[in-house]
Each structure stands twice: as structure tokens, then as C-alpha cells.
Motif scaffolding. Structure first.
Motif, PDB file in Angstrom:
ATOM      1  N   UNK A 144       1.934  -0.004 -14.870  1.00 45.38           N
ATOM      2  CA  UNK A 144       0.980  -1.030 -14.447  1.00 45.38           C
ATOM      3  C   UNK A 144      -0.463  -0.580 -14.646  1.00 45.38           C
ATOM      4  N   UNK A 145      -1.305  -1.515 -15.083  1.00 49.38           N
ATOM      5  CA  UNK A 145      -2.735  -1.260 -15.151  1.00 49.38           C
ATOM      6  C   UNK A 145      -3.358  -1.498 -13.786  1.00 49.38           C
ATOM      7  N   UNK A 146      -4.640  -1.121 -13.651  1.00 49.80           N
ATOM      8  CA  UNK A 146      -5.305  -1.219 -12.352  1.00 49.80           C
ATOM      9  C   UNK A 146      -5.392  -2.659 -11.868  1.00 49.80           C
ATOM     10  N   UNK A 147      -5.580  -3.606 -12.770  1.00 53.21           N
ATOM     11  CA  UNK A 147      -5.660  -5.006 -12.364  1.00 53.21           C
ATOM     12  C   UNK A 147      -4.330  -5.485 -11.793  1.00 53.21           C
ATOM     13  N   UNK A 148      -3.224  -5.056 -12.401  1.00 55.41           N
ATOM     14  CA  UNK A 148      -1.910  -5.434 -11.900  1.00 55.41           C
ATOM     15  C   UNK A 148      -1.611  -4.775 -10.559  1.00 55.41           C
ATOM     16  N   UNK A 149      -2.055  -3.515 -10.416  1.00 53.46           N
ATOM     17  CA  UNK A 149      -1.883  -2.829  -9.138  1.00 53.46           C
ATOM     18  C   UNK A 149      -2.660  -3.555  -8.038  1.00 53.46           C
ATOM     19  N   UNK A 150      -3.843  -4.013  -8.379  1.00 51.84           N
ATOM     20  CA  UNK A 150      -4.661  -4.734  -7.409  1.00 51.84           C
ATOM     21  C   UNK A 150      -3.973  -6.021  -6.950  1.00 51.84           C
ATOM     22  N   UNK A 151      -3.278  -6.686  -7.860  1.00 48.59           N
ATOM     23  CA  UNK A 151      -2.547  -7.892  -7.482  1.00 48.59           C
ATOM     24  C   UNK A 151      -1.443  -7.566  -6.474  1.00 48.59           C
ATOM     25  N   UNK A 152      -0.717  -6.480  -6.736  1.00 46.00           N
ATOM     26  CA  UNK A 152       0.286  -6.035  -5.768  1.00 46.00           C
ATOM     27  C   UNK A 152      -0.381  -5.630  -4.451  1.00 46.00           C
ATOM     28  N   UNK A 153      -1.545  -5.014  -4.547  1.00 48.16           N
ATOM     29  CA  UNK A 153      -2.286  -4.579  -3.358  1.00 48.16           C
ATOM     30  C   UNK A 153      -2.517  -5.756  -2.409  1.00 48.16           C
ATOM     31  N   UNK A 154      -3.003  -6.855  -2.966  1.00 49.17           N
ATOM     32  CA  UNK A 154      -3.293  -8.039  -2.143  1.00 49.17           C
ATOM     33  C   UNK A 154      -2.024  -8.605  -1.504  1.00 49.17           C
ATOM     34  N   UNK A 155      -0.945  -8.627  -2.270  1.00 48.38           N
ATOM     35  CA  UNK A 155       0.311  -9.180  -1.763  1.00 48.38           C
ATOM     36  C   UNK A 155       0.891  -8.304  -0.656  1.00 48.38           C
ATOM     37  N   UNK A 156       0.988  -6.996  -0.918  1.00 48.52           N
ATOM     38  CA  UNK A 156       1.600  -6.087   0.052  1.00 48.52           C
ATOM     39  C   UNK A 156       0.772  -6.008   1.327  1.00 48.52           C
ATOM     40  N   UNK A 157      -0.559  -6.054   1.189  1.00 49.31           N
ATOM     41  CA  UNK A 157      -1.422  -5.963   2.364  1.00 49.31           C
ATOM     42  C   UNK A 157      -1.182  -7.131   3.330  1.00 49.31           C
ATOM     43  N   UNK A 158      -1.048  -8.329   2.782  1.00 53.44           N
ATOM     44  CA  UNK A 158      -0.790  -9.506   3.616  1.00 53.44           C
ATOM     45  C   UNK A 158       0.524  -9.368   4.368  1.00 53.44           C
ATOM     46  N   UNK A 159       1.523  -8.793   3.718  1.00 49.38           N
ATOM     47  CA  UNK A 159       2.836  -8.641   4.332  1.00 49.38           C
ATOM     48  C   UNK A 159       2.913  -7.449   5.284  1.00 49.38           C
ATOM     49  N   UNK A 160       2.185  -6.376   4.962  1.00 44.81           N
ATOM     50  CA  UNK A 160       2.333  -5.135   5.715  1.00 44.81           C
ATOM     51  C   UNK A 160       1.505  -5.098   6.993  1.00 44.81           C
ATOM     52  N   UNK A 161       0.362  -5.745   6.997  1.00 42.45           N
ATOM     53  CA  UNK A 161      -0.513  -5.659   8.168  1.00 42.45           C
ATOM     54  C   UNK A 161       0.170  -6.125   9.457  1.00 42.45           C
ATOM     55  N   UNK A 162       0.855  -7.271   9.463  1.00 45.66           N
ATOM     56  CA  UNK A 162       1.491  -7.700  10.710  1.00 45.66           C
ATOM     57  C   UNK A 162       2.884  -7.101  10.938  1.00 45.66           C
ATOM     58  N   UNK A 163       3.338  -6.264  10.035  1.00 47.33           N
ATOM     59  CA  UNK A 163       4.692  -5.720  10.144  1.00 47.33           C
ATOM     60  C   UNK A 163       4.790  -4.732  11.300  1.00 47.33           C
ATOM     61  N   UNK A 164       5.999  -4.520  11.778  1.00 50.69           N
ATOM     62  CA  UNK A 164       6.235  -3.558  12.845  1.00 50.69           C
ATOM     63  C   UNK A 164       6.032  -2.136  12.310  1.00 50.69           C
ATOM     64  N   UNK A 165       5.788  -1.214  13.236  1.00 47.87           N
ATOM     65  CA  UNK A 165       5.508   0.171  12.850  1.00 47.87           C
ATOM     66  C   UNK A 165       6.632   0.792  12.039  1.00 47.87           C
ATOM     67  N   UNK A 166       7.869   0.453  12.354  1.00 48.78           N
ATOM     68  CA  UNK A 166       9.005   1.017  11.620  1.00 48.78           C
ATOM     69  C   UNK A 166       8.942   0.647  10.139  1.00 48.78           C
ATOM     70  N   UNK A 167       8.654  -0.616   9.853  1.00 48.66           N
ATOM     71  CA  UNK A 167       8.565  -1.061   8.461  1.00 48.66           C
ATOM     72  C   UNK A 167       7.350  -0.451   7.784  1.00 48.66           C
ATOM     73  N   UNK A 168       6.246  -0.329   8.505  1.00 44.50           N
ATOM     74  CA  UNK A 168       5.032   0.270   7.938  1.00 44.50           C
ATOM     75  C   UNK A 168       5.242   1.760   7.666  1.00 44.50           C
ATOM     76  N   UNK A 169       6.002   2.424   8.505  1.00 46.58           N
ATOM     77  CA  UNK A 169       6.286   3.845   8.282  1.00 46.58           C
ATOM     78  C   UNK A 169       7.119   4.046   7.023  1.00 46.58           C
ATOM     79  N   UNK A 170       8.092   3.171   6.815  1.00 51.98           N
ATOM     80  CA  UNK A 170       8.900   3.225   5.589  1.00 51.98           C
ATOM     81  C   UNK A 170       8.017   3.018   4.370  1.00 51.98           C
ATOM     82  N   UNK A 171       7.137   2.041   4.441  1.00 48.24           N
ATOM     83  CA  UNK A 171       6.227   1.755   3.335  1.00 48.24           C
ATOM     84  C   UNK A 171       5.317   2.948   3.065  1.00 48.24           C
ATOM     85  N   UNK A 172       4.806   3.569   4.116  1.00 46.20           N
ATOM     86  CA  UNK A 172       3.919   4.723   3.966  1.00 46.20           C
ATOM     87  C   UNK A 172       4.618   5.863   3.233  1.00 46.20           C
TER      88      UNK A 172
END
Length: 328
Positions: free
Chosen positions: A39-67
């Protein structure tokens, strides 16, 4: 594919279904990790926006897995990694703090200054650490954090940090051994064990201390606890009480200690702090708190080298001589 995911994310966010958001987060994360290397940086940025919306309200367990998943990916989404790094939960923040290369230095310094020992321990294990970060780790970290960062061969330390570590090594044999193994320690600390071989001869004995106010402070455990009391009093502007405690530890007149605290010349304070066994960090904090202090790096280096070149025995001999004259 990205457009389809965005539509799913928007719909999941609006519906408020946590299970659906969690499922989409797993799906997007898996898709990203499978393709990250291409992936190029622009494509990574697109994933960044998507994952951030999903990860911010997620429970700590799911965020720890993602980390844990993102910590070792060189081009991991920057905003997501930053969001995880600032998390108050150690299980979430520590994987990226210890391993991710996507966190900028300013954020690392900020996190080191605001989080607890688990976060600091993760920072101490990073593959590379510069002096801005290690200064905070040495100052705020407990024994375990300090040993971890000293054992980190890629960590760089300022002379001030080395001085603080040398002071702490007086009562920490394990830390002393680790410091001795570091080839980058300053020249005047090369014979560290020899200088600390008989600390009991020079280190003043602990005394119970009572302030002049109605509040009593008993610092009977060790000199480090007494030092914390004095520094705390100085930070609150309680110069008289700080001087009283220091005078009793050093067995000198209170007015003499006050004179050392108030003197424009740093030499009296340097002698007094070395006499009672206080460390370089406390000395520097107090000098910096004095009004109109504007020292160059070269001047700080001079004070630092003078302080560590002075033995406690020499300092005590000088202070006792001055105290006899003062009493006379």
C-alpha cells in the motif's frame, strides 16, 4: 473495495451496533494487514480514517488486540497508532509504545510525562530512545523502569540523566551493575563501583525530622525520602521549612542552610546537597527554580561536573568547617 468498506462503516456507526462495528473492525484490520506491504501512503491514510472511526469507541479488549497487530507494521495507520498510544489502559497503549515506529517524538515525550509505570516500562523497551525521552523516564520511572531503560543498549542518555542514575545506584546494586556495562557513560563515571564501594562511610545517617509547623514529617526510612520532602517544600515555596530539614540532616545552623539556598552563587548549595546526599536532579530542579537563572548548556555542564567530581567526604569537611566558623 475501500468505498464499500466506507459505506459499511458509516452504516455501522449510525446503527450503533457494537457487535457489528467489532466485526467490521476485524474485517478491515485483516484486509489492511494482508495488503500493508503493497500500500502507498494515500491508501494507508484511507484505512487510517476507517479504522479510527471503528476503534475509538471499541472496548479495551478489542483495542488491545488491534494495538498488538499494528505495533510491528512499519506503515501502520498513524492516527490509529497515536490514538492507541495515548490510551490510559496499559493493555492498549503498551504494545505500540514499546514497538511501533509510527509515533513521533513529541508524543512519546508527552506520554512519558503523563502516564504511569506500565506505560513508562513499555517506552523503556523501545528499539531506540533519545535523550528527551530517557530524561523523563529516569526522572519519573521507578526502579524497574530505570533498570529497563539502562539495559536498553540503544537508549541514549544526557549527562544529567547519567548523574541521576549514578546517585540512585548508591542503593541499587542491580542498577549499578547495569550502569557499569554501558560504554557511553561520562568519563567521570567510569570508575563508578570504586566511587560507590563504601557509600556508608560518606552517606549521612537518616534522622527523624520535624518541621516548625504543626505538621510533623518523619523521614526515618532513608535519605531519599528526606530529599523528596525537601524538594516538595521548595516547590511550594516553603524555604524556611526546607532549610530547617536540610540543616538538621547536615547538623548545621538553620541560618547557614538558608544562606546556601538564597545565595546567588551555586557553590554553597552544591556543597550542602552533596553533604546530605541529595542527588543531581534535586539540585538542578532547585537551581532552575531560582529567579533570573538563565544558564547556558556549558554552564550547566560545569555545575554538573563539579558536583559529581566532589566527594561527599570533601563536602562534609568543608561544610563542617564553615559551620564551626558560623557558630563562632
Amino acid at each position: 473495495m475501500i468505498e464499500s468498506l466506507l459505506a459499511d462503516v458509516e452504516q455501522a456507526a449510525e446503527s450503533g451496533g457494537s457487535q457489528r462495528r467489532k466485526a467490521i473492525l476485524r474485517r478491515v484490520t485483516h484486509l489492511f494487514t494482508a495488503q500493508a506491504g503493497h500500500l502507498g501512503e494515500a491508501q494507508v491514510q484511507a484505512f487510517d480514517d476507517i479504522i479510527l472511526v471503528l476503534a475509538r469507541p471499541a472496548e479495551s479488549e478489542a483495542r488491545a488486540v488491534l494495538s498488538n497487530i499494528l505495533a510491528d507494521i512499519p506503515n501502520a495507520p498513524v492516527k490509529v497508532v497515536r490514538d492507541l498510544a495515548y490510551d490510559a489502559a496499559a493493555s492498549v497503549a503498551c504494545p505500540v509504545l514499546a514497538r511501533s515506529s509510527r509515533i513521533v517524538e513529541d508524543d512519546l515525550v508527552t506520554i512519558a510525562g503523563m502516564r504511569g509505570q506500565d506505560h513508562l516500562g513499555a517506552l523503556a523497551r523501545r528499539p531506540s530512545l533519545n535523550e528527551r525521552i530517557t530524561d523523563v523516564l529516569v526522572l519519573r520511572g521507578g526502579p524497574s523502569v530505570r533498570r529497563t531503560v539502562v539495559a536498553n543498549g540503544r537508549a541514549k542518555f544526557s549527562e544529567a540523566a547519567f548523574g541521576t542514575l549514578a546517585d540512585l545506584a548508591v542503593s541499587d546494586a542491580e542498577l549499578l551493575g547495569m550502569l557499569e556495562e554501558r560504554a557511553d557513560k561520562p568519563r567521570h563515571l567510569r570508575q563508578l563501583r570504586q566511587g560507590l564501594a563504601h557509600p556508608g562511610e560518606d552517606r549521612p545517617k537518616s534522622r527523624g525530622v520535624q518541621t516548625s509547623s504543626s505538621t510533623q514529617v518523619y523521614a526515618t526510612a532513608d535519605i531519599e525520602q528526606q530529599e523528596k520532602v525537601v524538594v516538595a517544600l521548595l516547590a511550594k515555596g516553603s524555604l524556611q521549612q526546607a532549610a530547617l530539614i536540610t540543616a538538621r540532616i547536615a547538623d548545621i545552623p538553620t541560618e547557614m542552610a538558608l544562606g546556601a539556598f538564597r545565595a546567588a552563587d551555586h557553590a554553597p548549595l552544591l556543597l550542602l546537597f552533596r553533604t546530605v546526599g541529595f542527588g543531581w536532579t534535586s539540585l538542578r530542579l532547585f537551581i532552575e527554580a531560582k529567579p533570573e537563572v538563565d544558564m547556558t548548556p556549558e554552564e550547566w555542564r560545569g555545575v554538573f561536573e563539579t558536583y559529581h567530581a566532589l566527594t561527599m567526604r570533601e563536602a562534609r569537611r568543608t561544610v563542617r568547617l564553615v559551620a564551626r566558623r558560623f557558630r563562632a
